[in-house]
Design a protein around this motif. Structure first.
Motif, PDB file in Angstrom:
ATOM      1  N   SER A  39      51.015  45.118-106.681  1.00  0.00           N
ATOM      2  CA  SER A  39      50.639  45.388-105.502  1.00  0.00           C
ATOM      3  C   SER A  39      51.415  44.698-104.443  1.00  0.00           C
ATOM      4  O   SER A  39      52.207  43.812-104.651  1.00  0.00           O
ATOM      5  N   LYS A  40      51.365  44.983-103.183  1.00  0.00           N
ATOM      6  CA  LYS A  40      52.146  44.511-101.938  1.00  0.00           C
ATOM      7  C   LYS A  40      51.734  43.316-101.705  1.00  0.00           C
ATOM      8  O   LYS A  40      52.326  42.484-101.082  1.00  0.00           O
ATOM      9  N   GLU A  41      50.535  43.110-102.052  1.00  0.00           N
ATOM     10  CA  GLU A  41      50.057  41.457-101.886  1.00  0.00           C
ATOM     11  C   GLU A  41      50.819  40.727-102.644  1.00  0.00           C
ATOM     12  O   GLU A  41      51.206  39.381-102.168  1.00  0.00           O
ATOM     13  N   GLU A  42      51.207  41.005-103.817  1.00  0.00           N
ATOM     14  CA  GLU A  42      52.046  40.300-104.606  1.00  0.00           C
ATOM     15  C   GLU A  42      53.392  39.864-104.091  1.00  0.00           C
ATOM     16  O   GLU A  42      54.010  39.043-104.195  1.00  0.00           O
ATOM     17  N   LYS A  44      53.972  39.113-101.205  1.00  0.00           N
ATOM     18  CA  LYS A  44      53.889  38.044-100.094  1.00  0.00           C
ATOM     19  C   LYS A  44      54.089  36.824-100.799  1.00  0.00           C
ATOM     20  O   LYS A  44      54.365  35.597-100.079  1.00  0.00           O
ATOM     21  N   LYS A  45      54.450  36.647-102.190  1.00  0.00           N
ATOM     22  CA  LYS A  45      54.528  35.410-102.800  1.00  0.00           C
ATOM     23  C   LYS A  45      56.147  35.195-102.748  1.00  0.00           C
ATOM     24  O   LYS A  45      56.466  34.214-103.319  1.00  0.00           O
ATOM     25  N   SER A  71      52.329  50.630-110.981  1.00  0.00           N
ATOM     26  CA  SER A  71      53.104  49.844-109.973  1.00  0.00           C
ATOM     27  C   SER A  71      54.029  48.880-110.467  1.00  0.00           C
ATOM     28  O   SER A  71      53.680  48.170-111.269  1.00  0.00           O
ATOM     29  N   SER A 101      60.450  32.932-105.121  1.00  0.00           N
ATOM     30  CA  SER A 101      58.996  32.863-105.025  1.00  0.00           C
ATOM     31  C   SER A 101      58.846  31.632-103.988  1.00  0.00           C
ATOM     32  O   SER A 101      59.578  30.531-103.896  1.00  0.00           O
TER      33      SER A 101
END
Length: 225
Positions: A39-42, A44-45, A71, A101
């Motif tokens: 996901s796009k949230e990942e 952000k890491k 994905s 990261s």
């Protein structure tokens, strides 16, 4: 029930429970997800870096690709050996990009594992997997994390699971291998990165300036022994 008898009964129950524990309860799972590019949230890491920070002209991006309800992350860009004319930086080499990261909240402990696995689709280039650990190798006063690196190379245009034993990661400092016998502390891992250079790599891999593209499904730690 008296207070003394209550304490005695609680102690007895705890002892019985300990004696009935299965040995499997003490063994960590055979694999542990570290990153999952679902996901796009990942994204952000992670943050990107390249020689452009020092006057180079390479560029990189990290995006999520949706394909048939599945994905994956796409790390892509362009490698250039050129530098910006008149740059204030005395850059000695260009042609590199990476994704690193953000630091974990504390550490992650991979003491129970012996291998890093990456499910990736390559482009024929050789990439570099880096593990960052707490600073105990560098000289006192240096704030840099210790870095341990290994090449990652898979055939072009198909999904593969690349497995790298932790003892294959070599200690490095600013991209150069430290010629000393050192051991990584896998219980104090701060972060990871993937990077690519225009030059170097393993025999048979594509190299030189130009476009690059690496698709990433996940990164795990494995216990194979």
């Amino acid at each position: 029930m008296s207070r003394f008898r209550g304490i005695w009964q609680a102690s007895l129950n705890a002892t019985k429970k300990a004696l009935t524990w299965n040995v499997d309860d003490w063994i960590p799972p055979a694999e542990k997800y570290i990153f999952n590019f679902s996901s796009k949230e990942e994204l952000k890491k992670w943050h990107l870096y390249s020689d452009a920070e020092f006057g180079g002209l390479s560029s990189a991006s990290l995006e999520i690709k949706d394909d048939a309800n599945k994905s994956s992350g796409v790390f892509s860009g362009n490698l250039s050996r050129d530098v910006t004319e008149g740059t204030k930086w005395n850059i000695t080499r260009s042609g590199f990009c990476g994704m690193r990261s953000k630091k974990f909240d504390g550490f992650i402990d991979l003491e129970a594992y012996d291998t890093i696995a990456l499910r990736i689709k390559g482009d024929g280039r050789c990439y570099i997997s880096t593990i960052y650990t707490e600073n105990w190798v560098n000289s006192p006063g240096q704030m840099e994390d210790n870095s341990w690196q290994s090449f990652v190379f898979v055939p072009k245009d198909n999904w593969y699971i690349a497995k790298i034993p932790l003892d294959h990661y070599l200690p490095t400092w600013r991209g150069n291998v430290i010629e000393a016998k050192l051991e990584m502390n896998p219980s104090r891992i701060l972060g990871m990165s993937l990077s690519v250079n225009a030059d170097g790599g393993v025999p048979g891999a594509n190299s030189g300036p130009g476009d690059f593209k690496l698709e990433i499904d996940w990164i795990k730690a494995l216990r194979t022994q």
